[in-house]
Design a protein around this motif. Structure first.
Motif, PDB file in Angstrom:
ATOM      1  N   ASN A   1       1.962   3.763  -7.036  1.00 30.47           N
ATOM      2  CA  ASN A   1       0.570   3.895  -6.658  1.00 30.47           C
ATOM      3  C   ASN A   1      -0.275   2.847  -7.376  1.00 30.47           C
ATOM      4  O   ASN A   1      -0.331   2.818  -8.590  1.00 30.47           O
ATOM      5  CB  ASN A   1       0.092   5.293  -7.041  1.00 30.47           C
ATOM      6  CG  ASN A   1      -1.217   5.616  -6.400  1.00 30.47           C
ATOM      7  OD1 ASN A   1      -1.979   4.727  -6.066  1.00 30.47           O
ATOM      8  ND2 ASN A   1      -1.469   6.888  -6.207  1.00 30.47           N
TER       9      ASN A   1
ATOM     10  N   GLY B   1      -8.946   2.411  -3.150  1.00 31.35           N
ATOM     11  CA  GLY B   1      -8.345   3.197  -2.090  1.00 31.35           C
ATOM     12  C   GLY B   1      -8.426   4.690  -2.371  1.00 31.35           C
ATOM     13  O   GLY B   1      -8.650   5.505  -1.471  1.00 31.35           O
TER      14      GLY B   1
ATOM     15  N   ASP C   1      -2.127   4.176   0.543  1.00 32.89           N
ATOM     16  CA  ASP C   1      -3.375   3.439   0.396  1.00 32.89           C
ATOM     17  C   ASP C   1      -3.919   2.999   1.756  1.00 32.89           C
ATOM     18  O   ASP C   1      -3.226   2.322   2.509  1.00 32.89           O
ATOM     19  CB  ASP C   1      -3.094   2.206  -0.479  1.00 32.89           C
ATOM     20  CG  ASP C   1      -4.358   1.563  -0.974  1.00 32.89           C
ATOM     21  OD1 ASP C   1      -5.421   1.934  -0.452  1.00 32.89           O
ATOM     22  OD2 ASP C   1      -4.283   0.713  -1.865  1.00 32.89           O
TER      23      ASP C   1
ATOM     24  N   MET D   1      -3.572   2.199  -6.393  1.00 31.86           N
ATOM     25  CA  MET D   1      -4.910   2.311  -5.831  1.00 31.86           C
ATOM     26  C   MET D   1      -5.982   2.421  -6.901  1.00 31.86           C
ATOM     27  O   MET D   1      -5.795   3.070  -7.922  1.00 31.86           O
ATOM     28  CB  MET D   1      -4.977   3.558  -4.972  1.00 31.86           C
ATOM     29  CG  MET D   1      -4.302   3.430  -3.660  1.00 31.86           C
ATOM     30  SD  MET D   1      -4.632   4.877  -2.705  1.00 31.86           S
ATOM     31  CE  MET D   1      -3.161   5.812  -2.991  1.00 31.86           C
TER      32      MET D   1
ATOM     33  N   GLY E   1       0.790  -1.225   0.000  1.00 30.70           N
ATOM     34  CA  GLY E   1       0.000   0.000   0.000  1.00 30.70           C
ATOM     35  C   GLY E   1       0.817   1.266   0.000  1.00 30.70           C
ATOM     36  O   GLY E   1       0.266   2.363  -0.102  1.00 30.70           O
TER      37      GLY E   1
END
Lengths: 113, 237, 81, 496
Positions: B30, B35, A68, B32, A46
């Protein structure tokens, strides 16, 4: 990337302990290491480079600059689950010791795998 | 020895597989999709400053209900395993009593630990931390008490009543959502309040307090069962 | 930060190896607790304070306490193997 | 008034009662044992209320927290999921009635709480639509099961429980790694949402998560190399728990594998390997069962064999094969659940688990023995019973577009049926014609325990003699899964 490597190594060490070790406590330690390794792996997935913790605690924090939040939520769940599993496992080990008087897995009747 | 080599190769394969897979998803990039939605809309939709809290308790609140049940199951399992048959008298092992400083010190520290733990789970929706962290801190306070006064036993009925009440609070708060027009379990029906104040985020703080109590009582119960196995002898099957 | 995480991860692996190889079970269990502590520091470094707190209080403190209680109830040291 | 047709209630009601048991355990004392009965009666009502909705729309989706699915957890019940959750509720109800008369050991309130949680977790595993939620349900189930396996606290139970715990815990970790791989690849956790995003992944990127998830769920589902815990754990647990473990747990885990394989990982290269796993499981289970002296251990090995059978049918990857797998699952759940309950009552009377001590029981426990025979016949696949239809379906499905390998596997299946028949007939022969050496006073099991057995037996007999509705229903369910209706329906209803 080093985080990934660390978590893989932890998982491997844990599996090694579970498979090779003959001592019940060592097996539990192995399970714990696997679980920790998996948690570290989840959190590292994340991470976003240069991100901040996903908490809007002060003004000026932008959503685009955060890591995240989902893996963190998942890990929170996973940590509690691991802890409860470990507590139960220790209880089992204590009782096994009570019945057999040893922690050596070879001396316990059918505990082989 | 051969066994060791075989298993080592097996482990190497697993690590290699993991490495091969995750090489495609580099660290710090990243990744996501969902998220991002939480980050962008979380504050408006749940009213909690801590997005992790809003994910844990709101968007994925059902997971947390499961997690609480897992903890409950573990505590009940430990209680089953360490159950001592009814009237058995609990004998005390000859433990060296902890010295005076430890005993008095722990008695002084204990309320502060309780206070700290409760602070953490009350502020769960604002700052890092929450029910799980706060609850486990309180449980470690109990652990301290057990260590400094080896004979202590908690009131188990009281603990299980707290457990049950906290769990029921969670479930009932969720069930209320089914009686509302939104018709959804765990719907956040209370007003969201202003961001970054204690009374905000609707039902989230209430749930976190319930979780805090639950976690504290479960872990205290587990520790209690374990300690009794160390200190008390006799009984059991 | 990169240097710190390198150091911490090497420390973590070393502690994990120690926890597997130490014959004294209490020491091994303490090493596992230390692994959890290092991991919680790592969590802090990669911006996960919630999880860091949970890992420190549940993973390091409570689990280790439960382990120690368990070891005290059984044997203190690993016989061969 | 709440609309009862909400799958979430299937999980929440038992959880509510679990916590209620914890709350009231200290002052209701022995009264808590009635709470699981109420919980599962309510669950049956909810399942029945879901039937018309599922038949009409093909699927019912319930969201949580008031958000749309990819952002919140949803519960999705399709035709098969509904059927399995109905069976889970039924078995839970029946077994909790059985518990009223069966469990007299303390601590009762903990036992009943864990039992409720176990069935809740299994239902949860069946109906959840979110992959991390699946992991949570998996852990709820397994941790409740660990405690229950160790319930008797004797040597065998503790050993079995510990073994199960170690394997289950590793399985959980593998499952979690697989889930996290999927999350890394797609950025979402909803099963349908993942399914839409995996189409542009490479084979390798799908293979690793599949292997991890397969290992994790395979431990719970007792597939061949991973099932070392099962023959210890099922006999060690109290009989009502073994009935749930054998009847629903393997089925639920295999159902989860089937659903994930068919929605998320749609690759064809893998089915051959799955088939080999399945055949190995089948052979291992049935052959080991043949050599058992302990009746519960024999039934546990037979569970492994049955799992292999329906997993084989699934790995054919055709509508007919899947239909056969589902029919076999239903047959296995009902009859094995019933067998464990019957055997529990017998063990209580005889005081031994050795098959030789069961001699002459057929004349003394007439009703129990009758239902034991029915369950055994249905598992073997003797003609009038439901097991016959399901086995026939599986064999036809395998021979549909047969090659040498499939013909060989059909031969293996038939051979294993013979082995299965051999050990069950051996048991029945001992029971009905065996001479009893010691004269023990053996009575029929109590009415409450017989009630549960009779309910399950009646359901089994009804679907044996009127198999058509079930067969049609299963055919539709199988076609839906093969045609990936799960995805389209979820998209239509869930508004992803």
């Amino acid at each position: 990337m080093i985080y990934y490597v660390g978590s893989f190594l932890l998982i491997a060490l844990g599996l090694y302990a579970v498979i090779i070790k003959k001592n019940l406590i060592k097996i539990l330690i192995g399970l714990d290491l696997i679980a920790s390794g998996v948690n570290l792996l989840i959190i590292s997935i994340g991470y976003v480079k240069g991100g901040t913790a996903p908490i809007f605690s002060r003004a000026g924090l932008k959503a685009s600059m955060m890591v995240d939040p989902i893996p963190q939520a998942l890990t929170l769940t996973a940590i509690v689950i691991d802890a409860s599993e470990m507590a139960l496992a220790v209880a089992f080990v204590v009782l096994l010791y009570k019945h057999y008087g040893t922690l050596d897995i070879k001396k316990i009747r059918s505990l082989k795998w | 020895m051969v066994r060791k080599v075989v298993y080592s190769i097996f482990l190497a394969i697993i690590v290699l597989a993991l490495a091969m897979f995750f090489a495609a998803y580099p660290f710090g990039k990243n990744k996501m999709t969902v998220g991002e939605y939480y980050l962008n809309h979380g504050v408006a939709q749940t009213g909690a400053a801590n997005i992790v809290t809003s994910v844990v308790l709101d968007y994925r609140g059902f997971d947390t209900l499961g997690e609480v049940s897992v903890l409950f199951a573990a505590a009940a399992g430990v209680a089953i395993l360490f159950f001592l048959a009814g009237g058995t008298k609990r004998e005390q092992e000859d433990l060296t009593k902890p010295n005076f400083v430890v005993r008095v010190g722990s008695r002084i520290i204990f309320p502060f630990i309780l206070l700290f733990g409760s602070y953490i789970f009350i502020h769960g929706h604002l700052t890092p931390g929450g029910g799980f962290q706060g609850g486990s801190i309180i449980a470690s306070g109990f652990l301290l008490l057990y260590l400094s006064y080896p004979g202590t036993r908690t009131n188990r009925d009281g603990l299980s009543i707290i457990e049950g009440l906290a769990g029921l609070t969670f479930v009932v708060l969720g069930l209320i959502g089914l009686f509302l027009p939104q018709y959804s379990f765990l719907y956040n029906f209370l007003p969201k309040g202003t961001l970054n104040t204690i009374v905000s985020a609707g039902i989230l703080p209430i749930i976190y307090i319930a979780i805090g109590f639950k976690v504290a009582s479960e872990f205290a119960g587990i520790v209690d069962d374990m300690m009794c196995q160390v200190i008390c002898r006799g009984g059991g099957k | 930060m990169i240097l710190v995480s390198w150091v911490l991860i090497i420390l973590m692996i070393a502690l994990a190896i120690l926890s597997i190889e130490l014959k004294n079970l209490i020491a091994a269990v303490v090493a596992v607790g230390a692994v959890s502590l290092v991991i919680s520091l790592l969590f802090l470094l990669i911006q996960a304070p919630d999880v860091a707190m949970a890992e420190a209080s549940i993973g390091a403190a409570l689990t280790m306490a439960i382990y120690i209680i368990g070891v005290r109830k059984t044997e203190r040291s690993e016989k061969d193997g | 008034m709440v609309n009862l047709a909400n799958p979430i209630l299937l999980v929440v009601i038992p959880l509510f009662f679990t916590f209620l048991i914890a709350l009231s355990g200290s002052f209701l004392k022995s009264g808590v044992k009635y709470l699981p009965v109420i919980a599962f009666a309510l669950n049956i009502i909810v399942s029945l209320a879901l039937i018309p909705e599922v038949v009409k729309n093909g699927m019912v989706i319930a969201t949580t927290a008031g958000f749309k699915p990819p952002f919140a957890i949803d519960m999705a019940v399709d035709k098969l999921g509904l059927f399995l959750s109905l069976i889970a509720s039924l078995l839970g109800f029946v077994a909790s009635v059985y518990n009223l008369f069966y469990i007299d050991e303390e601590p009762q309130e903990k036992f009943h709480a864990l039992f409720t949680l176990l069935v809740a977790g299994l239902t949860w595993m069946i109906i959840t639509g979110d992959i991390f939620n699946l992991f949570v349900a998996f852990e709820v189930t397994s941790i409740a099961a660990f405690g229950l396996v160790g319930f008797h606290r004797d040597k065998g139970a503790i050993e079995a429980g510990f073994k199960y715990l170690v394997m289950g815990s590793i399985g959980g970790s593998f499952l979690l790694i697989g889930i996290i791989m999927l999350y890394a690849a797609t950025g979402t956790l909803n099963i349908v949402d993942i399914a839409q995003k995996t189409s542009n992944l490479t084979f390798q990127q799908k293979l690793f998560p599949f292997a991890m998830i397969f290992t994790g769920l395979g431990i719970e589902g007792a597939l061949f190399p991973l099932n070392a815990w099962l023959p210890d754990a099922h006999p060690a647990a109290p009989s009502s728990v073994s009935s749930i473990l054998s009847g629903i747990m393997t089925t639920a885990a295999i159902y989860a594998i089937i659903r994930l394989t068919n929605t998320i990982f749609d690759f064809n290269q893998i089915y051959f390997f799955l088939m080999i796993f399945a055949l190995l499981t089948l052979i291992f289970g049935e052959v080991s069962a043949f050599f058992q002296k302990d009746i519960k251990r024999m039934l546990a090995y037979s569970t492994i064999g049955q799992t292999g059978l329906f997993f084989f049918a699934f790995s054919l990857n055709t509508v007919n094969g899947l239909q056969g797998a589902f029919m076999q699952m239903v047959n296995h759940s009902l009859s094995k659940g019933m067998l464990f309950l019957v055997v529990g009552g017998m063990i209580m009377q005889v005081g031994s688990r050795n098959i030789d001590d069961f001699a002459g029981l057929g004349r003394k426990m007439k009703v129990s023995s009758f239902f034991l025979a029915i369950g055994a016949f249905s598992l073997m696949g003797l003609p009038p019973f439901f097991g016959f239809w399901s086995k026939l379906k599986i064999i036809f499905a395998a021979l549909q577009n047969a090659n040498a390998f499939l013909v060989a596997s059909v031969v293996i299946i038939l051979l294993m049926s013979v082995v299965e028949g051999a050990y069950f007939f051996k048991l029945l022969q001992v029971m009905y014609f065996g001479k009893q050496e010691k004269d023990v006073a053996v009575k029929e099991a109590s009415y409450g325990m017989l009630f549960s057995v009779v309910v399950l037996g009646t359901v089994l007999l009804i679907i044996s003699f009127y198999p058509a509705p079930v067969i049609n229903f299963m055919h539709k369910a199988a076609a839906e899964i093969i045609n990936k209706n799960y995805i389209t329906l979820a998209l239509k209803l869930g508004g992803l």
